[in-house]
Scaffold this motif. Structure first.
Motif, PDB file in Angstrom:
ATOM      1  N   VAL A  24      -3.414   2.382  13.428  1.00 49.88           N
ATOM      2  CA  VAL A  24      -4.608   2.690  12.639  1.00 49.88           C
ATOM      3  C   VAL A  24      -4.930   1.525  11.709  1.00 49.88           C
ATOM      4  CG1 VAL A  24      -5.569   4.203  10.859  1.00 49.88           C
ATOM      5  CG2 VAL A  24      -4.265   5.178  12.766  1.00 49.88           C
ATOM      6  N   PHE A  25      -3.914   0.979  11.071  1.00 47.29           N
ATOM      7  CA  PHE A  25      -4.113  -0.134  10.141  1.00 47.29           C
ATOM      8  C   PHE A  25      -4.704  -1.346  10.864  1.00 47.29           C
ATOM      9  CE2 PHE A  25      -2.836  -3.762   7.569  1.00 47.29           C
ATOM     10  CZ  PHE A  25      -3.112  -3.322   6.290  1.00 47.29           C
ATOM     11  N   THR A  26      -4.142  -1.705  12.012  1.00 44.38           N
ATOM     12  CA  THR A  26      -4.628  -2.896  12.715  1.00 44.38           C
ATOM     13  C   THR A  26      -6.037  -2.687  13.254  1.00 44.38           C
ATOM     14  OG1 THR A  26      -3.497  -2.175  14.742  1.00 44.38           O
ATOM     15  CG2 THR A  26      -2.335  -3.728  13.341  1.00 44.38           C
ATOM     16  N   GLU A  27      -6.337  -1.507  13.779  1.00 41.18           N
ATOM     17  CA  GLU A  27      -7.673  -1.289  14.332  1.00 41.18           C
ATOM     18  C   GLU A  27      -8.736  -1.296  13.244  1.00 41.18           C
ATOM     19  OE1 GLU A  27     -10.163   1.575  17.407  1.00 41.18           O
ATOM     20  OE2 GLU A  27      -8.112   2.114  16.866  1.00 41.18           O
ATOM     21  N   ARG A  28      -8.427  -0.688  12.100  1.00 36.22           N
ATOM     22  CA  ARG A  28      -9.431  -0.610  11.036  1.00 36.22           C
ATOM     23  C   ARG A  28      -9.625  -1.925  10.294  1.00 36.22           C
ATOM     24  NH1 ARG A  28      -8.890   3.819   6.593  1.00 36.22           N
ATOM     25  NH2 ARG A  28     -10.797   2.730   5.935  1.00 36.22           N
ATOM     26  N   PHE A  29      -8.531  -2.620  10.013  1.00 38.04           N
ATOM     27  CA  PHE A  29      -8.599  -3.682   9.012  1.00 38.04           C
ATOM     28  C   PHE A  29      -8.452  -5.098   9.541  1.00 38.04           C
ATOM     29  CE2 PHE A  29      -6.750  -0.042   6.447  1.00 38.04           C
ATOM     30  CZ  PHE A  29      -7.962   0.318   5.886  1.00 38.04           C
ATOM     31  N   LEU A  30      -7.808  -5.297  10.694  1.00 35.29           N
ATOM     32  CA  LEU A  30      -7.661  -6.660  11.185  1.00 35.29           C
ATOM     33  C   LEU A  30      -9.018  -7.255  11.510  1.00 35.29           C
ATOM     34  CD1 LEU A  30      -4.603  -6.308  11.270  1.00 35.29           C
ATOM     35  CD2 LEU A  30      -4.608  -7.368  13.524  1.00 35.29           C
ATOM     36  N   GLY A  31      -9.213  -8.477  11.066  1.00 34.49           N
ATOM     37  CA  GLY A  31     -10.462  -9.178  11.333  1.00 34.49           C
ATOM     38  C   GLY A  31     -11.525  -9.005  10.278  1.00 34.49           C
ATOM     39  N   LEU A  32     -11.307  -8.093   9.318  1.00 37.98           N
ATOM     40  CA  LEU A  32     -12.297  -7.908   8.259  1.00 37.98           C
ATOM     41  C   LEU A  32     -12.209  -9.050   7.236  1.00 37.98           C
ATOM     42  CD1 LEU A  32     -12.113  -4.115   7.290  1.00 37.98           C
ATOM     43  CD2 LEU A  32     -13.858  -5.255   8.675  1.00 37.98           C
ATOM     44  N   PRO A  33     -13.341  -9.464   6.677  1.00 34.63           N
ATOM     45  CA  PRO A  33     -13.283 -10.374   5.523  1.00 34.63           C
ATOM     46  C   PRO A  33     -12.549  -9.704   4.373  1.00 34.63           C
ATOM     47  CG  PRO A  33     -15.514 -10.197   6.402  1.00 34.63           C
ATOM     48  CD  PRO A  33     -14.712  -9.127   7.070  1.00 34.63           C
ATOM     49  N   ALA A  74     -12.678  -1.336   1.423  1.00 37.40           N
ATOM     50  CA  ALA A  74     -12.242  -0.184   2.221  1.00 37.40           C
ATOM     51  C   ALA A  74     -10.975   0.451   1.651  1.00 37.40           C
ATOM     52  CB  ALA A  74     -12.007  -0.623   3.675  1.00 37.40           C
ATOM     53  N   LEU A  75     -10.028  -0.382   1.210  1.00 36.66           N
ATOM     54  CA  LEU A  75      -8.809   0.162   0.622  1.00 36.66           C
ATOM     55  C   LEU A  75      -9.101   0.874  -0.688  1.00 36.66           C
ATOM     56  CD1 LEU A  75      -6.274  -2.729   1.267  1.00 36.66           C
ATOM     57  CD2 LEU A  75      -6.492  -0.579   2.525  1.00 36.66           C
ATOM     58  N   ASP A  76      -9.975   0.303  -1.495  1.00 41.51           N
ATOM     59  CA  ASP A  76     -10.339   0.953  -2.750  1.00 41.51           C
ATOM     60  C   ASP A  76     -10.994   2.301  -2.484  1.00 41.51           C
ATOM     61  OD1 ASP A  76     -10.537   0.475  -5.773  1.00 41.51           O
ATOM     62  OD2 ASP A  76     -12.589   1.053  -5.255  1.00 41.51           O
ATOM     63  N   ALA A  77     -11.853   2.351  -1.456  1.00 38.51           N
ATOM     64  CA  ALA A  77     -12.498   3.623  -1.096  1.00 38.51           C
ATOM     65  C   ALA A  77     -11.466   4.644  -0.620  1.00 38.51           C
ATOM     66  CB  ALA A  77     -13.550   3.382  -0.019  1.00 38.51           C
ATOM     67  N   LEU A 124       0.821  -1.203   0.000  1.00 33.49           N
ATOM     68  CA  LEU A 124       0.000   0.000   0.000  1.00 33.49           C
ATOM     69  C   LEU A 124       0.861   1.262   0.000  1.00 33.49           C
ATOM     70  CD1 LEU A 124      -2.688  -1.284   2.490  1.00 33.49           C
ATOM     71  CD2 LEU A 124      -3.091  -0.649   0.104  1.00 33.49           C
ATOM     72  N   ALA A 125       1.963   1.241   0.747  1.00 33.21           N
ATOM     73  CA  ALA A 125       2.866   2.391   0.732  1.00 33.21           C
ATOM     74  C   ALA A 125       3.429   2.614  -0.666  1.00 33.21           C
ATOM     75  CB  ALA A 125       3.993   2.175   1.737  1.00 33.21           C
ATOM     76  N   TYR A 137      -0.323   4.043   6.183  1.00 33.70           N
ATOM     77  CA  TYR A 137      -1.119   3.979   7.410  1.00 33.70           C
ATOM     78  C   TYR A 137      -0.187   3.808   8.606  1.00 33.70           C
ATOM     79  CZ  TYR A 137      -4.965   2.814   4.201  1.00 33.70           C
ATOM     80  OH  TYR A 137      -5.893   2.809   3.177  1.00 33.70           O
ATOM     81  N   ALA A 138      -0.526   4.478   9.710  1.00 35.53           N
ATOM     82  CA  ALA A 138       0.170   4.179  10.962  1.00 35.53           C
ATOM     83  C   ALA A 138      -0.196   2.765  11.384  1.00 35.53           C
ATOM     84  CB  ALA A 138      -0.246   5.179  12.044  1.00 35.53           C
ATOM     85  N   PRO A 139       0.749   1.994  11.946  1.00 37.85           N
ATOM     86  CA  PRO A 139       0.453   0.599  12.290  1.00 37.85           C
ATOM     87  C   PRO A 139      -0.770   0.419  13.172  1.00 37.85           C
ATOM     88  CG  PRO A 139       2.810   0.997  12.397  1.00 37.85           C
ATOM     89  CD  PRO A 139       2.161   2.338  12.180  1.00 37.85           C
TER      90      PRO A 139
END
Length: 235
Positions: free
Chosen positions: A41-50, A57-60, A30-31, A37-39
């Motif tokens: 922020v990345f883990t809170e938003r995206f970990l566990g998502l299908p 979300a990344l496309d958005a 992604l970089a 993304y700050a680590p």
């Protein structure tokens, strides 16, 4: 005696060390296209998502920042790279196999990973036979984490009421899903990928306790009935 009717494990970052591999590969890719993304922020938003929700979300984010979608073939290249890295480097989290083998109640895996990816991770880590046939992917339900569907599905296949189940989760989205299903949820930070303060984020999401390793989980499981848990503890 402990009175949980069943135990349901997340996979990535709980059973296997795949989150360390995945997060490194994802953030680097992604970089490379300008999405940093700050680590935490990345883990809170995206970990566990299908995967489907992660990709959307990344496309958005890319559209919001650059005015168009992600480059053609981005996810195909990312998934190939992650898959190869995982096949080389996946291992079971320390202590998880001994803890799982000690359980006298039914157990399952409930993961946001796709069916094929989930099967590969468990196979490479040597855990597939331990959990078969109760291995459930978010591909099997209409809504992935943080919705409760996957944990409800897994509990149902085990013949258990979700409210009588213990869920072990490392992600904010997973904790929210377990709590929405009515389960007791213990956060886990022993997967090697959790940034500072992740235990607090899991507690804020509703985890009844947070543990840094399976020795602590085994001790808590052996000594504390589920009805006594109140949000806000860590071990």
């Amino acid at each position: 005696m402990n009175s949980f009717a069943a135990v349901i494990f997340d996979c990535d970052g709980v059973l296997v060390n795949s989150e360390v591999i995945a997060v490194k590969a994802e953030m680097a890719a992604l970089a490379g296209i300008g999405l940093d993304y700050a680590p935490d922020v990345f883990t809170e938003r995206f970990l566990g998502l299908p995967e489907r929700d992660f990709e959307a979300a990344l496309d958005a984010d890319h559209r919001a920042r650059f005015g168009d979608g992600l480059p053609a073939g981005f996810f195909e290249d990312l998934h190939r790279g992650k898959h190869a890295a995982m096949e080389r480097g996946i291992a079971a989290i320390e202590g998880v196999e001994a803890f799982a083998r000690s359980l006298a109640v039914p157990m399952a895996v409930a993961s946001s990973a796709g069916v094929e990816s989930l099967a590969m991770k468990l196979r490479v880590a040597g855990l597939d036979a331990l959990f078969a046939p109760h291995v459930y992917s978010a591909d099997l339900v209409a809504r992935g984490k943080p919705a409760p569907d996957l944990f409800e599905h897994a509990a149902g296949r085990l013949g258990a009421d979700p409210a009588a189940c213990l869920v072990i989760e490392d992600s904010v989205n997973g904790v929210r899903a377990a709590i929405a299903a009515g389960a007791v949820c213990w956060g886990f930070t022993g997967g090697g990928h959790c940034p500072p303060g992740h235990d607090e984020r899991l507690l804020a999401a509703g985890a009844h306790a947070v543990h840094g390793g399976f020795a602590a989980i085994a001790a808590a499981y052996a000594s504390t009935p589920p009805g006594s848990f109140a949000s806000g503890g860590r071990a």
